[in-house]
Design a protein around this motif. Structure first.
Motif, short mmCIF file in Angstrom:
data_model
loop_
_atom_site.label_atom_id
_atom_site.label_comp_id
_atom_site.label_asym_id
_atom_site.label_seq_id
_atom_site.Cartn_x
_atom_site.Cartn_y
_atom_site.Cartn_z
N THR A 152 0.67 -1.27 0.02
CA THR A 152 -0.09 -0.10 -0.07
C THR A 152 0.87 1.32 0.02
OG1 THR A 152 -1.75 -1.14 1.21
CG2 THR A 152 -1.93 1.41 1.24
N ASP A 153 0.68 2.04 -0.94
CA ASP A 153 1.48 3.35 -1.13
C ASP A 153 1.15 4.17 0.12
OD1 ASP A 153 2.12 6.27 -1.89
OD2 ASP A 153 3.36 4.87 -3.35
N ALA A 154 2.08 4.54 0.89
CA ALA A 154 2.03 5.44 1.99
C ALA A 154 1.20 6.81 1.73
CB ALA A 154 3.51 5.54 2.58
N LEU A 155 1.62 7.43 0.68
CA LEU A 155 0.94 8.65 0.15
C LEU A 155 -0.49 8.42 -0.45
CD1 LEU A 155 4.12 10.64 -1.06
CD2 LEU A 155 2.97 10.72 1.15
N THR A 156 -0.66 7.78 -1.27
CA THR A 156 -1.88 7.83 -1.91
C THR A 156 -2.84 6.95 -1.23
OG1 THR A 156 -1.12 5.87 -3.52
CG2 THR A 156 -0.67 8.09 -4.00
N GLY A 157 -2.52 5.53 -0.37
CA GLY A 157 -3.35 4.76 -0.11
C GLY A 157 -3.49 3.64 -0.99
N LYS A 158 -3.16 3.59 -2.09
CA LYS A 158 -3.45 2.69 -3.03
C LYS A 158 -2.55 1.45 -3.24
CE LYS A 158 -5.38 6.37 -6.37
NZ LYS A 158 -5.22 6.94 -7.61
N ASN A 159 -3.17 0.30 -3.65
CA ASN A 159 -2.49 -0.84 -3.72
C ASN A 159 -1.41 -0.73 -5.02
OD1 ASN A 159 -3.39 -2.09 -1.34
ND2 ASN A 159 -5.11 -2.96 -2.66
N CYS A 160 -0.25 -0.81 -4.82
CA CYS A 160 0.80 -1.12 -5.98
C CYS A 160 1.73 -2.13 -5.91
CB CYS A 160 1.73 0.36 -5.85
SG CYS A 160 0.74 1.79 -5.82
N ASP A 161 1.97 -2.67 -7.20
CA ASP A 161 2.97 -3.78 -7.37
C ASP A 161 4.24 -3.39 -7.32
OD1 ASP A 161 0.86 -5.44 -7.73
OD2 ASP A 161 1.06 -5.42 -9.97
N TYR A 162 5.12 -4.30 -6.71
CA TYR A 162 6.52 -4.45 -6.99
C TYR A 162 7.20 -5.46 -7.32
CZ TYR A 162 7.00 -5.75 -2.22
OH TYR A 162 6.85 -6.57 -0.87
N ILE A 163 8.17 -5.93 -7.69
CA ILE A 163 8.88 -6.91 -8.07
C ILE A 163 10.36 -7.32 -7.13
CG2 ILE A 163 10.37 -8.07 -10.01
CD1 ILE A 163 8.30 -7.32 -11.94
N GLU A 164 10.22 -8.50 -6.73
CA GLU A 164 11.51 -9.16 -6.28
C GLU A 164 12.13 -9.81 -7.14
OE1 GLU A 164 10.52 -10.46 -2.23
OE2 GLU A 164 10.35 -8.54 -1.38
N VAL A 165 13.53 -9.82 -7.32
CA VAL A 165 14.21 -10.25 -8.32
C VAL A 165 15.57 -11.19 -7.59
CG1 VAL A 165 15.42 -10.25 -10.62
CG2 VAL A 165 13.87 -8.35 -9.85
N ALA A 166 15.93 -12.48 -8.21
CA ALA A 166 17.01 -13.28 -7.61
C ALA A 166 17.84 -12.96 -8.30
CB ALA A 166 16.70 -14.78 -7.69
N LEU A 167 19.03 -13.10 -7.57
CA LEU A 167 20.40 -12.64 -8.13
C LEU A 167 20.81 -13.73 -9.27
CD1 LEU A 167 22.42 -12.08 -4.99
CD2 LEU A 167 21.55 -10.38 -6.38
N SER A 168 21.62 -13.15 -10.25
CA SER A 168 21.92 -13.96 -11.46
C SER A 168 23.18 -15.01 -10.97
CB SER A 168 22.55 -13.29 -12.76
OG SER A 168 21.42 -12.62 -13.21
N SER A 169 23.68 -15.96 -11.56
CA SER A 169 24.42 -17.08 -11.21
C SER A 169 26.18 -16.47 -11.65
CB SER A 169 24.27 -18.33 -11.94
OG SER A 169 24.22 -18.24 -13.08
N PHE A 170 26.40 -15.30 -11.42
CA PHE A 170 27.80 -14.78 -11.64
C PHE A 170 27.89 -13.48 -10.73
CE2 PHE A 170 25.40 -12.33 -14.93
CZ PHE A 170 25.98 -11.23 -14.79
N SER A 275 20.93 -17.42 -2.64
CA SER A 275 20.08 -17.89 -2.92
C SER A 275 18.60 -17.19 -2.48
CB SER A 275 19.54 -19.15 -3.04
OG SER A 275 19.89 -19.73 -1.77
N ASP A 276 18.92 -16.84 -1.23
CA ASP A 276 17.79 -16.18 -0.33
C ASP A 276 17.46 -14.70 -0.55
OD1 ASP A 276 17.26 -18.67 0.78
OD2 ASP A 276 18.51 -18.34 2.38
N ILE A 277 18.34 -14.06 -1.11
CA ILE A 277 18.30 -12.61 -1.31
C ILE A 277 17.70 -12.38 -2.61
CG2 ILE A 277 19.78 -10.57 -2.14
CD1 ILE A 277 21.89 -11.64 -0.13
N ARG A 278 16.77 -11.32 -2.34
CA ARG A 278 15.70 -10.63 -3.49
C ARG A 278 16.04 -9.10 -3.61
NH1 ARG A 278 15.99 -15.21 -4.06
NH2 ARG A 278 14.33 -16.83 -4.57
N ILE A 279 16.17 -8.61 -4.65
CA ILE A 279 16.28 -7.23 -4.78
C ILE A 279 15.10 -6.70 -5.38
CG2 ILE A 279 17.43 -5.37 -6.33
CD1 ILE A 279 19.07 -7.39 -4.67
N ARG A 280 14.61 -5.94 -4.45
CA ARG A 280 13.09 -5.20 -4.40
C ARG A 280 13.20 -3.73 -5.54
NH1 ARG A 280 10.78 -3.69 1.04
NH2 ARG A 280 11.20 -6.13 1.49
N ILE A 281 12.15 -4.01 -6.44
CA ILE A 281 12.36 -2.74 -7.54
C ILE A 281 10.76 -2.26 -7.83
CG2 ILE A 281 12.83 -2.09 -9.76
CD1 ILE A 281 14.66 -4.70 -10.06
#
Length: 715
Positions: A152-170, A275-281
């Motif tokens: 939930t966006d703190a300023l608008t109160g609307k539901n918003c998507d974000y993506i969590e991405v796994a690390l590449s293998s290098f 493998s447990d780490i995710r980057i939030r975007i």
């Protein structure tokens, strides 16, 4: 709709507070001298913002920010369009020692980013696999390695998507022996282009790797963006482990594609599996400077210069070039002239290039546009702003630079070359060099040639210049026919014409024609290829005074310097796999001998050698191969490859019979299986090495588009 830019131009270090050399942190003030009215007014309204440091600094372990995690950020000082920020630079990498001493006032340091909730993308599914590609492709249209989450966006109160991405293998590992004051200073001054000198890219398995407390990790995620911004969160999942992403957190529209580096620092106390780490975007809307619809393939792999500009706009770029300059470097809206040294092959020329490259990395808040070109270049620069990574720097010149110059430019991250030449000739080593660099993976170079006479832009691909739209046609070709014959008009080429017409109907776009790029039979074959819309490649040689002007209407063309006849013939042999010899003179006789010898030593795939011979010109040559075999001066199978044909129908039958079922053809013609396999292995290795071809036709399986034909009696 006009969408404002949420990211400012680069800011600079305005002042540096006194400090003791060797301290791990120094206090500074960041200056942003010209910020848009939109960003200024948004800051005054209290919209959320953050400072994003330069990626080069983050990737060597320098934290450049306005505050540490958990602290309150400073209030921006706004003076008209100028903004001042209190900040700091902290060294998190013990290998850098006194790196902070290298910073000076005036150094570029980062950008202001406004996370305007009104521009926040709420549902990323509308963009996914269209203008946003993330994760690893594991099947057609299917990607893994990411999750779509909601908040939930703190300023608008609307539901918003974000993506969590796994690390590449290098990951990127520092090379301590390569790190010194000069190499670290180059990263601070020049940015990411200097990173390759101090680190190596190595494979790693996230399932079996840990990020330890107090450790710096530089890796990557898979992501490509169209006309949207991506903003990486400073907090990395899982939050409880206190891992932060260093402040280079902006993913620019279009310029973000394939692998995007991430810089993580573990401030917690417990080791965490990678493998447990995710980057939030999170994602925000952006203005699209392009005047053409977005293409998925271009968004995924990055736009290149030829994708963006019309031929007229390419021509305009050469108007900027000074008459006495060696060339021009286009980078970040800068046009930097490269003066020509008295000796263009000497060390002084290389030093001039280095100085010009350093100058080109300095971003301008307003791109410099020559007065004489003003208005017509603004739109061109807007389009070029979407170029990212190795595509973003361009060398523009009137002739191709020396190999030493190309290598010097490439080492600094300049990999695109645009040259204004009608029909250039090249040395053998230069062609091989261009082939190797053009197909060198993600760091590949782009060699482009603009022909001002016919107003066309060509790009170098697998050994010749062709229009970029023809790359796909080139890749579809399986059967490359080499047509050899006379360059004079006195020879009757009707047999060849008939054969090409027949084969084109049977083979379609799987057929391509290779020829010497000259007059006579070569022109006839090329003209027919154009009529049937099959790929035609000319491999020419400069023959001044021999009445053999090279063709310019081929789909692909490369021209060797005078005296390199055999190098040119070698190139022709390596691209083709089905030779056809028409009536010809001494040159055709030489080409026939080279073709036979190449098959004898297994450098060419074993295939029918077609002699179009209505008047028995080649009969003695055919008999000679049998005599050589009878006396055991050569392999016994060679005469069985040579097929003399009185008409096009016979030639078509031999070829279609072979292509319909190669193994059966080899058996019927008594070609030893061991020789066939040896030729397949060796010829494939040579072609992959020389032309960097991915798929080499080895004639291992019947062609699915051909039905077997009944052989005819040619006696």
């Amino acid at each position: 709709m006009n969408i404002p830019q949420i990211v400012s131009p680069d800011g600079y270090i305005d002042t540096i507070a006194p400090r003791t050399s060797g301290d791990a942190q120094m206090d500074v003030r960041f200056l942003f001298p010209k910020v848009s009215d939109y960003i200024v007014s948004s800051l005054k309204e209290g919209k959320p913002w953050f400072f994003s440091g330069r990626s080069g600094n983050a990737q060597i372990g320098l934290l450049t920010d306005t505050h540490m995690p958990g602290e309150t950020p400073p209030v921006p000082e706004i003076d008209g369009s100028k903004i001042l920020l209190s900040g700091m630079i902290r060294n998190l990498n013990p290998l850098l020692t006194n790196a902070l001493d290298l910073f000076e006032t005036g150094d570029e340091i980062g950008r202001l980013v406004l996370m305007d909730p009104e521009l926040r993308i709420r549902d990323v599914r509308h963009y996914l696999h269209k203008r946003l590609f993330v994760g690893n492709r594991v099947g057609k249209g299917y990607y893994e390695g990411f999750d779509i989450c909601q908040e939930t966006d703190a300023l608008t109160g609307k539901n918003c998507d974000y993506i969590e991405v796994a690390l590449s293998s290098f990951q990127y590992c520092f090379e301590p022996a390569a790190m010194n004051r000069s190499s670290i200073g180059a990263v601070i001054k020049k940015g990411r282009s200097a990173l390759n000198a101090i680190r190596s890219k190595v494979s790693m398995d996230p399932e079996h790797a840990l990020l330890n407390p107090g450790a710096l990790f530089v890796g990557a995620i898979k992501i490509s963006l169209g006309d949207i911004y991506g903003i990486i969160d400073a907090v990395v999942t899982p939050e409880k482990d206190n891992i932060i992403h260093l402040p280079a957190r902006v993913l620019d529209p279009f310029r973000t594609f394939r692998d995007r580096q991430v810089e993580l620092y573990h401030m917690g106390e417990t080791p965490v599996g990678l493998s447990d780490i995710r980057i939030r975007i999170r994602f925000f809307r952006s203005q699209n400077p392009l005047t053409v619809p977005l293409e998925k393939a271009r968004v995924k792999e990055g736009y290149r210069l030829y994708d963006l500009l019309t031929h007229a706009e390419v021509s305009n770029l050469f108007d900027i070039l000074d008459d006495n300059a060696m060339g021009l470097i286009l980078n970040k809206g800068n046009f930097i002239q490269v003066p020509r040294a008295l000796d263009t092959k000497g060390e002084a020329q290389l030093e001039i290039i280095k100085n010009c490259l350093a100058k080109s990395t300095q971003r301008r808040h307003e791109p410099f546009i020559p007065d004489t070109l003003g208005h017509r270049l603004k739109e061109t620069l807007g389009k070029l702003s979407v170029l990212g990574g190795v595509n973003s720097r361009v060398f523009i010149g009137r002739r191709f630079p020396e190999r030493e110059v190309v290598d010097a430019l490439r080492r600094t991250g300049l990999c695109t070359f645009l040259i204004n030449m009608e029909n250039p000739c090249f040395a053998d080593d230069d062609i091989r060099h261009m082939i190797a660099l053009t197909h060198a993976g993600q760091a590949r170079c782009e060699f482009m040639r603009y022909d001002p006479v016919i107003d066309k832009l060509y790009s170098f691909y697998h050994g010749c210049f062709m229009e970029p739209d023809d790359w796909e046609r080139f890749d579809r070709v399986r059967f490359w026919f080499a047509f050899y014959g006379s360059h004079t008009n006195a020879v009757d080429n009707r047999l060849t014409i008939d054969l090409i017409n027949r084969l084109a109907l049977r083979l379609g776009d799987e057929m391509g024609i290779v020829h010497g790029g000259g007059p006579g039979l070569m022109k006839e074959a090329n003209d027919l290829a154009r009529r049937h819309n099959i790929m035609s490649v000319g491999i020419a040689v400069e023959l001044e005074g021999e009445n053999q002007a090279s063709l310019t209407t081929c789909d692909g063309l490369i021209k060797y310097n005078e005296g390199l006849r055999l190098a040119r013939q070698d190139h022709l042999q390596k691209l083709s796999n089905l030779p056809v010899i028409n009536t010809g003179g001494y040159g055709s006789a030489e080409e026939l001998s080279i073709t036979i010898t190449s098959m004898k030593i297994h450098e060419n795939i074993l295939a029918p050698i077609i002699l179009l011979d209505p008047d028995n010109l080649w009969e003695n040559a055919r008999k000679q191969t049998q005599k050589i075999a009878d006396k055991k001066y050569g392999p016994a199978f060679i005469p069985h490859l040579v097929k003399s044909c009185k008409n096009a129908a016979q030639a078509e039958t031999h070829l279609i019979e072979f292509l319909s079922d190669p193994e059966l053809w080899y058996e019927k013609n008594k070609i030893p299986a061991q020789s066939v396999e040896t030729a397949r292995i060796k010829a494939a290795r040579i072609r992959r090495s020389f032309l960097c071809l991915g798929d080499v036709e080895l004639f291992c399986t019947p062609s699915p588009r051909l039905s077997p034909v009944r052989s005819i009696n040619t006696n």
